[in-house]
Design an enzyme around this catalytic site. Structure first.
Site, mmCIF file in Angstrom:
data_model
loop_
_atom_site.group_PDB
_atom_site.id
_atom_site.type_symbol
_atom_site.label_atom_id
_atom_site.label_comp_id
_atom_site.label_asym_id
_atom_site.label_seq_id
_atom_site.Cartn_x
_atom_site.Cartn_y
_atom_site.Cartn_z
ATOM 1 N N GLU A 28 0.839 -1.186 0.000
ATOM 2 C CA GLU A 28 0.000 0.000 0.000
ATOM 3 C C GLU A 28 0.881 1.246 0.000
ATOM 4 O OE1 GLU A 28 -2.973 0.243 3.079
ATOM 5 O OE2 GLU A 28 -3.969 -1.588 2.396
ATOM 6 N N HIS A 82 -4.577 6.386 0.418
ATOM 7 C CA HIS A 82 -3.786 5.169 0.429
ATOM 8 C C HIS A 82 -4.329 4.240 -0.644
ATOM 9 C CE1 HIS A 82 -7.067 3.682 3.004
ATOM 10 N NE2 HIS A 82 -6.635 2.451 2.764
ATOM 11 N N HIS A 84 -5.228 0.227 -2.090
ATOM 12 C CA HIS A 84 -5.544 -1.169 -1.822
ATOM 13 C C HIS A 84 -5.081 -1.920 -3.069
ATOM 14 C CE1 HIS A 84 -9.032 -0.553 1.306
ATOM 15 N NE2 HIS A 84 -7.849 -0.136 1.761
ATOM 16 N N ASP A 95 -9.042 0.231 8.128
ATOM 17 C CA ASP A 95 -9.249 1.647 7.792
ATOM 18 C C ASP A 95 -10.267 2.282 8.737
ATOM 19 O OD1 ASP A 95 -7.512 1.342 5.625
ATOM 20 O OD2 ASP A 95 -9.151 1.042 4.186
#
Length: 143
Positions: A28, A82, A84, A95
């Site tokens: 990530e 961010h 995935h 999260d």
């Protein structure tokens, strides 16, 4: 901040986020979005020290530098982004548990078919989330 505020981002800023996400694969990526009134003015990529495909931990020094730069520019933290790398582009349980910036949008990037990327934005409050619209500043279209 009004939690219903949409997020406005230029294609250049989106490209910067995707470049950071691509360079982090298979892990990530993470970073901040600085700006005001829902309009992103700058992307602040931060190193993911977790080196993990399922979670991120921002490098503390880079995190503080980014936050200071945002503050000095007179902006606010509009978003935390961010990726995935293995999808899906919705908030994970991690999260939801670690969402400490109630006023920020959480943008999740996910690779799609044929090298395309999907970006979705969410407001997270007390482990509840709802999607907010990302608008492209160049064309005014939703992403």
């Amino acid at each position: 901040m009004d939690l219903s505020v949409d997020l406005y981002i230029t294609e250049l800023h989106l490209h910067k986020m995707i470049k950071h996400a691509t360079s982090a694969i298979p892990n990530e990526c993470c970073g901040f979005l600085g700006g005001s009134a829902g309009r992103v003015q700058e992307v602040y990529p931060v190193t993911n020290t977790a080196n993990s495909p399922v979670r991120y931990h921002m490098d503390a020094t880079e995190q503080v530098r980014s936050m200071i730069s945002i503050h000095r520019a007179g902006w606010e933290i509009l978003g935390i982004f961010h990726s995935h790398p293995c999808g899906p582009p919705i908030p994970s349980e991690t999260d939801l548990r670690k969402a400490n910036y109630q006023d920020a949008a959480y943008v999740i990037l996910c690779p799609g078919l044929k090298g395309t990327w999907q970006a979705r934005s969410f407001r997270i409050n007390k482990r509840q989330w709802f999607e907010v619209t990302i608008h492209s500043e160049k064309f005014g279209d939703n992403l």
